[in-house]
Design a protein around this motif. Structure first.
Motif: not given
Ligand SMILES: Cc1cc2nc3c(=O)[nH]c(=O)nc-3n(C[C@H](O)[C@H](O)[C@H](O)COP(=O)(O)OP(=O)(O)OC[C@H]3O[C@@H](n4cnc5c(N)ncnc54)[C@H](O)[C@@H]3O)c2cc1C
Ligand code: SF4
Ligand code: SF4
Lengths: 469, 102
Positions: A30, A67, A70, A77
């Motif tokens: 992420e 998710q 992200a 996430a």
């Protein structure tokens, strides 16, 4: 595990399940820079797909990690060992109703795409995180995201009327909570419990959001100040004049010196930037604008730019300067470290706006101790500051220093009567900070209640485990 | 041929990426593909993993690399100023060179 994966492929269809390591890697990282270790990505295309996934995960006791795009900056996430549920294919806008002032959407719709659809009707969804071109509705709901217009419109928690959710139980139960209307007394408010729950309580499969008309006019001013006290005095005066501030944004002088590069017309600006916009009707716009300019001048702004609307502010580059905070933070770090491979650690504290002077000055002195490249920007309208330091990941000492800085900044927010996170959330990175804050409030029991709520929604602890509480 | 210096260039460029995804809005191939690998953010991250030799060259990896149009639309929105098409070219160069050598 092969048997379980095959089972899921049978349930959903092969084109919705990926165990290819390249694809898994793409959904295991992420924007915070954190990386996880998921082993499968699934792409549900409907609520019944999501229900099937929840049922399967419950039966097999396999963790699932929801998710959106992200872009989380908190670690919320990033997956642990388990299955990533990407909502990107659930991106339909079912309905926009001006009369009911709602938009009924799937969670994978990107905020900017929703706003493009709304603009044709003269409406907007006002929660506009800087990441709005990529951030999804599902991600923003679960982060409790905010944005530039927070001073006037608050955060996600003020804009969600109703949710369709799926919980991880033996049936993969689908529920609708909340009402299509704003007014709604449906027992305990489960909608606002889900908002900001970071994917730990339920999978959001559909949302009825509130929408609002685009302002008829929005006189906007931008001024540059030599010192922060003057800038904040101007901000305070605008507030006491009872203008409904649509946005009130701040960039420090370092960020300004970098952000202005290449934006025509801003070559000679220096100092700290203050950008303010007020919502008004056409008739009042000129009067308000003149008054705002006078306020900025009286408090010592050196150069002042104006625009009649946010559209004009966009054309003239006023908003560009503000939006360049993130690239400016990166560039500042690069210059300091003399290399391109740098990371920026972005904080997200909030303090009562009356404490902004203390916060901004103390942040500066705290950061000086650490000798890290520093920039500050923020949504001063609602007291939300994003101090940031630049680091190089290959130097452990620097990473440690940044971590210590991070903790000290959180403590400052708590000391000033604010909070450790305004809009980016807790995730993995701020769990300690949350505990610190609740301790300071002498309310540690609240954490036990949060854990009990988590168990009520997710008894096996398989939904985004390890995050938030 | 030794591709290590090309790999270092790939790593140098790709590690600038913060995974913000701002580039995805302008990519023509992303909406047509089944996952993030069909967009610039995905291509940059896969390039990084490829450069570091921590990823096997899977089917989806190749699809990601060879579906890029090299149109550079993504570079307009990248706050880190990453030259995505050039990165993709470098990855293709190494991949094809290694296939030929084998
Ligand atoms: C450059 C930059 C600027 C940013 N600026 C802001 C800002 O101004 N304001 C702000 O608030 N944030 C900001 N962020 C943080 C982040 O972009 C936002 O909070 C955004 O709303 C997250 O959306 P996403 O789709 O990327 O969600 P993700 O990052 O994918 O997910 C966020 C959380 O939501 C959960 N989730 C996602 N979809 C679902 C679903 N359907 N059901 C259940 N759980 C779900 C995830 O598990 C996770 O816990 C910024 C980030 C970056 C990189
Ligand atoms: S160069 Fe490749 S990744 Fe970038 S926008 Fe074009 S197709 Fe997408
Ligand atoms: S815009 Fe640039 S930094 Fe952001 S994800 Fe795309 S390539 Fe990476």
């Amino acid at each position: 595990m092969t048997g379980e994966i095959e089972e899921l492929k049978r349930l959903l269809g092969r084109d919705k399940v990926y165990d290819d390591p390249s694809v898994v890697a793409l959904y295991s990282r992420e924007a915070s820079g954190l990386e996880g270790n998921g082993f499968l990505v699934v792409f549900p295309e409907s609520t019944s797909d999501v229900s099937a996934i929840a049922r399967w995960a419950y039966k097999r006791r396999i963790p699932i990690y929801p998710q959106g795009s992200a872009t989380s900056l908190s670690g919320s996430a990033v997956p642990g060992k388990g299955v990533i549920v990407s909502f990107e294919r659930m991106n339909r806008i079912y309905e926009i109703s001006v009369v009911d002032s709602i938009a009924d959407v799937e969670p994978g719709v990107r905020i900017a795409d929703l706003n493009e659809a709304l603009m044709t009707k003269g409406y907007m969804f006002p929660v506009d995180p800087a990441s709005h071109v990529v951030a999804t509705i599902g991600g923003a709901i679960n982060t409790g995201a905010g944005g530039m217009k927070g001073a006037r419109y608050g955060t996600m928690r003020d804009w969600v009327n109703q949710l369709e959710i799926v919980v991880p139980d033996e049936k993969g139960t689908v529920m609708r909570v909340g009402c299509r209307t704003v007014k709604c007394r449906q027992g305990l408010d489960l909608v606002r419990l889900i908002v900001g729950s970071e994917g730990t309580l339920a999978l959001v499969t559909r949302a009825v959001l509130r929408i609002t008309p685009l302002p008829e006019s929005s006189p906007t001013v931008m001024g540059f100040f030599d010192n922060v006290e003057d800038l904040l005095a101007a901000f305070t005066e605008l507030k006491t004049r009872r203008y409904p501030l649509l946005l009130a944004e701040f960039l420090d002088e370092t960020a300004v010196s970098i952000a202005k590069k290449g934006v025509a017309g801003f070559e000679s600006v220096r100092g700290h930037m203050f950008l303010a916009s007020v919502e008004s009707n056409h008739e009042a716009a000129e009067r308000i604008m003149d008054d705002m300019v006078a306020v900025l001048k009286n408090h010592g702004a050196s150069i002042i730019y104006t625009a009649q609307s946010l559209g004009e502010a966009e054309e003239k580059g006023l908003l560009t300067i503000r939006r360049r905070l993130f690239p400016a933070q990166i560039e500042n770090a690069r210059r300091f470290w003399g290399k391109s491979n740098v990371r920026v650690f972005i904080e997200d504290i909030v303090v009562p706006p009356s404490k902004l002077v203390n916060a901004i000055n103390e942040l500066k002195s705290i950061t000086e101790k650490y000798g890290l490249p520093y920039t500050l920007g923020g949504h001063i309208g609602d007291g939300n500051l994003h101090p940031a330091v630049g680091i190089v990941l290959d130097d452990k000492k620097v990473v440690e220093k940044a971590h210590e800085w991070y903790v000290e900044v959180m403590k400052l927010a708590i000391r000033l009567g604010g909070s450790i996170s305004a809009e980016h959330g807790i995730g993995l990175l701020k769990k300690d900070g949350l505990r610190l804050e609740m301790e300071k409030l002498d309310s540690i029991k609240a954490l036990d209640i949060m854990k009990a709520i988590k168990r009520a929604f997710d008894p096996l602890n398989i939904l985004n485990p390890g995050k938030l509480v | 041929m030794d591709y290590d210096d090309v790999r270092s260039r790939i790593i140098e460029e790709a590690s600038k990426c913060s995974y913000c995804g701002f580039c995805e809005q302008s990519c023509p191939t992303l909406p047509l593909g089944p996952h993030r690998g069909y967009g610039p953010r995905g291509r940059v991250y896969l390039a990084l993993l490829f450069g570091k030799k921590v990823l096997t060259e899977t089917r989806e990896f190749r699809k990601s690399v060879f579906t890029c149009l090299l149109c550079a639309a993504c570079t307009l929105n990248c706050p880190a100023g990453i030259d995505v098409p050039n990165l993709v070219r470098l990855v293709r160069h190494v991949l094809l060179g290694e296939i030929e050598a084998a």
